[in-house]
Design an enzyme around this catalytic site. Structure first.
Site, PDB file in Angstrom:
ATOM      1  N   GLU A 320       1.048  -1.291   0.725  1.00 39.79           N
ATOM      2  CA  GLU A 320      -0.132  -0.269  -0.356  1.00 39.79           C
ATOM      3  C   GLU A 320       0.962   1.105   0.027  1.00 39.79           C
ATOM      4  OE1 GLU A 320      -3.025  -0.409   3.500  1.00 39.79           O
ATOM      5  OE2 GLU A 320      -3.594  -2.109   2.314  1.00 39.79           O
ATOM      6  N   ASP A 394      -8.020  -8.988   4.279  1.00 40.29           N
ATOM      7  CA  ASP A 394      -7.886  -8.051   5.416  1.00 40.29           C
ATOM      8  C   ASP A 394      -8.975  -8.384   6.472  1.00 40.29           C
ATOM      9  OD1 ASP A 394      -6.813  -5.341   6.490  1.00 40.29           O
ATOM     10  OD2 ASP A 394      -7.814  -4.192   4.728  1.00 40.29           O
ATOM     11  N   GLU A 422     -12.748  -2.269  12.082  1.00 40.12           N
ATOM     12  CA  GLU A 422     -13.028  -2.045  10.503  1.00 40.12           C
ATOM     13  C   GLU A 422     -14.363  -1.799   9.909  1.00 40.12           C
ATOM     14  OE1 GLU A 422      -8.655  -1.645   8.657  1.00 40.12           O
ATOM     15  OE2 GLU A 422      -9.099  -0.639   7.090  1.00 40.12           O
TER      16      GLU A 422
HETATM   17  O1  GCW Z   1      -7.115  -3.048   6.539  1.00 35.10           O
HETATM   18  C1  GCW Z   1      -6.024  -2.084   5.777  1.00 35.10           C
HETATM   19  C2  GCW Z   1      -6.193  -0.685   6.252  1.00 35.10           C
HETATM   20  C3  GCW Z   1      -5.429  -0.188   6.074  1.00 35.10           C
HETATM   21  C4  GCW Z   1      -4.225  -0.932   6.818  1.00 35.10           C
HETATM   22  C5  GCW Z   1      -3.687  -1.751   6.368  1.00 35.10           C
HETATM   23  C6  GCW Z   1      -2.370  -2.355   6.765  1.00 35.10           C
HETATM   24  C7  GCW Z   1      -2.510   0.473   8.648  1.00 35.10           C
HETATM   25  O2  GCW Z   1      -7.812  -0.049   5.479  1.00 35.10           O
HETATM   26  O3  GCW Z   1      -5.431   1.388   7.037  1.00 35.10           O
HETATM   27  O4  GCW Z   1      -3.126   0.200   6.960  1.00 35.10           O
HETATM   28  O5  GCW Z   1      -5.064  -2.470   6.170  1.00 35.10           O
HETATM   29  O6  GCW Z   1      -3.017  -3.258   7.898  1.00 35.10           O
HETATM   30  O7  GCW Z   1      -1.357  -1.664   6.400  1.00 35.10           O
END
Ligand code: GCW
Length: 707
Positions: A320, A394, A422
């Site tokens: 990311e 995720d 989240e």
């Molecule tokens: O779940 C996703 C999130 C990001 C996060 C990323 C990660 C910290 O939306 O906000 O970044 O994973 O785990 O690195």
């Protein structure tokens, strides 16, 4: 008293009819004082009738040892006794009197040495403890013995938990040691005080005031962590600001570490892989560059000079947008090893995240991390652990376990779970995650035959592992009640308890938490527990049932199944559900993209075969026509509609049930939870309607039951 589901329903009906029984009626008559939730599960409320026995068992206290941890033990007992037993407990100085609670280690207590518990103590390790009803000089006493003061502190919190949950304490023989070594909070806190995916206010860490001014919350936080066996925290976001490693910031971090130390909470930092460039002014952060290696070694020395018991680095690399070794043409192993070499002389660890999903590796995001990391298995230094999220995408409401659990044979793997919710209603929905984490921990990877559960993999029982652990992307912030939603506290709690002992059941953890956080009243706590136990399935039902995932957009909260535009395809919803007039779901079978093959047999065969694949994962692994027949005989479309409808109904039942508890829980917390349940019920209906309307365009079928 144990309430069956039927009794629970009966209780609900009695409540609805305005009836209540015995002690409940009495409790209803005097309102409970308002609480704000700050005390978490450490309220030390009067435990009820058992108080007489408790007063007999605990008449004196003696803590051998003089460390800051020992002082914490004494003050914890002092406040607990005053609150629970209504009196201070005198210190027993020289002799051991009847009813003494004796706490110490063989190193600091002659009395404990004389008990000759060396064998048992040998089995509990550095952090474990023994709690035993014993006799010293023929006087009945209770002994909490450990090999370290931190072990004693954990033992004390265990003993206090027994008292808080109104358990007998007069015939104890408890031997405990944690199943996992690293039990860490992962904060995604930014240096500007915001929290990525945080829903409970701003960051706890007052960077502007540190290191000179210390908020009392730092110790309260560490105390809460210690009470459930959490032994470390990564203080900053994995999307790491390089400035955290500046001398100025390290002094702030060290001040925080000093507060945490007597509670056994070790400091860890997330580091930005490009720090040598961004902070150090070097031309490169290439892990094989000598200047870069030297920079990290010097940085590690500097950190350990300030924080001698520093735990190590957590790294999000090449994920990311974060920099990493691949930026310089190196592998994850080369990057991790370079940092590991810098930390090794100080016994620090690197936790290298497997949350990477490089599009060049495979078209399916779910497959990428496994492919990259299994290729590197065996190439990591001994002080590197790979930190893997519970599922391959995720933190979705439901995912199958990540195939790297069991799949990495020569490299320690630690689990990353997420308490912040989240994708699970954030701090607005009541969702207890103990059940979800148990589903994950109990999943059988079959890496070495049946019984190779994720919990066993984590504990190093499947492949030997010198680093074991579980971490939680965690939820506290500056909100008075720490976690935003009072029930979100249960996720902090459940994480700590499961990291200590993954064999505990979600039910017993919920019960403990409900007793300590709300009440020991049988009916009330049973109702709270039942609400909690069903809550995650309820959430799945009204958001992403039957293996659906990622039906959201940017804020990861509201339904957005139509989301088809994002900087990357794998950040959209359509990439995952693939709904069309032909059907819905992601074909990860052997006829599809073969993701199932990342699992060991027979797990891969089970996921691959639509007849055997658990229906909770159906659309994760299979693409199905809308008229696909479910095991119930219903069509997929009908089953989908019914599940969403059921989820929305279950949310409404949750709200009704909580209304019934008015008067059984203090008015303030009751109202605060009730307010959020209003939002949850409305959101659940919105999820149901928007998702079904959207998919209905493809299925072209009426909703069952709808006119
Ligand atoms: O779940 C996703 C999130 C990001 C996060 C990323 C990660 C910290 O939306 O906000 O970044 O994973 O785990 O690195």
């Amino acid at each position: 008293m144990r309430l069956s589901r039927r009794e629970f329903m009966a209780a609900g009906m009695a409540g609805a009819a305005g009836l209540c029984v015995g002690s409940q009626a009495a409790e209803l008559s005097r309102p409970l004082p308002d609480e704000d939730g700050y005390k978490l599960w450490l309220r030390y409320a009067r435990p009820g009738d058992v108080i007489q026995t408790y007063r007999k068992v605990v008449q004196h206290i003696r803590v051998d040892g003089v460390s800051a941890t020992c002082r914490i033990i004494l003050s914890e007992f002092d406040s607990a006794a005053k609150a629970m037993l209504g009196r201070a407990i005198p210190l027993s100085m020289n002799d051991v009197a009847e009813g003494t609670l004796l706490i110490g280690t063989p190193g600091n207590s002659a009395q404990i040495r004389e008990l000759h518990w060396a064998t048992d103590l040998g089995a509990v390790g550095d952090e474990g403890y023994i709690i035993r009803s014993a006799r010293i000089e023929n006087k009945p006493v209770t002994v909490i013995a450990a090999n370290s003061d931190i072990g004693s502190l954990y033992g004390c919190f265990h003993f206090l938990r027994l008292m808080q949950t109104a358990q007998p304490i007069d015939a104890l023989n408890i031997i405990e040691r944690p199943a996992l070594q690293l039990r860490l909070m992962n904060h995604w806190d930014n240096l500007n005080g915001t929290i990525e995916r945080g829903y409970a206010g701003r960051s706890l860490w007052q960077w502007n005031d540190l290191p000179d001014t210390l908020s009392p919350r730092y110790a309260d936080y560490a105390r809460a962590c210690a009470s459930i066996g959490i032994n470390g925290a990564v203080v900053n976001n994995v999307n790491a600001d390089p400035r955290v490693l500046s001398p100025e910031w390290l002094r702030k971090v060290a001040a925080l570490a000093d507060v945490w130390r007597p509670y056994g909470v070790h400091m860890y930092l997330s580091v930005n892989f490009a720090s040598p460039v961004r902070l150090g002014g070097l031309a490169t952060a290439d892990p094989l560059d000598q200047g870069v290696m030297d920079w990290w070694k010097a940085k590690a020395d500097e950190i350990y000079g300030l924080i001698p018991d520093f735990g190590g680095f957590l790294v999000k690399a090449n994920s990311e947008g974060q920099p990493g070794p691949k930026t310089y043409g190196r592998t994850h192993a080369e990057g991790a090893n370079m940092l590991a070499d810098a930390l090794a002389p100080h016994k620090g660890n690197v936790m290298w995240r497997a949350f990477v999903y490089d599009e060049d590796i495979d078209p399916d995001r779910a497959k990428r991390a496994y492919i990259e990391f299994t290729r590197l298995d065996g190439q990591f230094r001994p002080n590197v652990a790979i930190q893997v999220k519970n599922g391959p995408i995720d933190f979705q409401p439901r995912e199958p376990f990540h195939p790297l659990f069991g799949g990495m044979k020569h490299t320690p793997v630690i689990a990353e779970i997420q308490a912040t919710q989240e994708y699970l209603g954030q701090a607005k929905h009541l969702v207890y995650l103990g059940t979800m984490w148990k589903e994950f921990l109990d999943s059988d990877t079959h890496a070495k035959g049946a019984g190779s559960t994720v919990a066993h993999v984590l504990a190093g029982k499947v492949h030997p592992s010198h680093i074991t652990g579980m971490v939680s992307v965690t939820n506290p912030g500056l909100d008075t009640n720490w976690c935003g939603h009072h029930f979100s506290q249960s996720n902090w709690y459940a994480f700590g308890r499961l990291a200590w002992n993954p064999a505990l059941s979600a039910r017993e953890i919920a019960d403990e938490w409900a007793r300590m956080t709300f009440t020991n009243n049988d009916m009330t706590r049973a109702i709270i527990r039942i609400m909690m136990m069903d809550s995650r399935e309820t959430f799945v039902n009204y958001t992403m049932p039957l293996g659906l995932h990622h039906l959201i957009g940017g804020n990861h909260y509201a339904p957005m199944p139509w989301n088809s535009r994002a900087p990357r395809a794998d950040w959209t919803a359509t990439y995952y559900h693939q709904a069309s007039e032909d059907g819905i779901g992601f074909d990860r079978t052997r006829r599809g993209d073969r993701a199932v093959e990342q699992y060991f047999p027979p797990v891969c065969d089970r996921f691959d075969d639509i007849a055997q694949c658990p229906e909770v994962y159906l659309l994760w692994f299979h693409r199905c026509a809308w008229d696909y027949r479910m095991k119930s005989g219903k069509t997929l479309w009908d089953a989908l509609c019914e599940t969403y409808q059921q989820g929305a109904k279950q949310a409404a039942v949750l709200q009704k049930t909580w209304q019934f508890l008015a008067g059984q829980v203090d008015a303030r917390r009751h109202a605060e939870v009730a307010d959020r349940l209003v939002i949850q019920v409305a959101d659940a209906a919105k999820w149901r309607d928007q998702i079904l309307e959207y998919f209905g365009q493809f299925s072209k079928r009426p909703r069952p039951g709808a006119s």
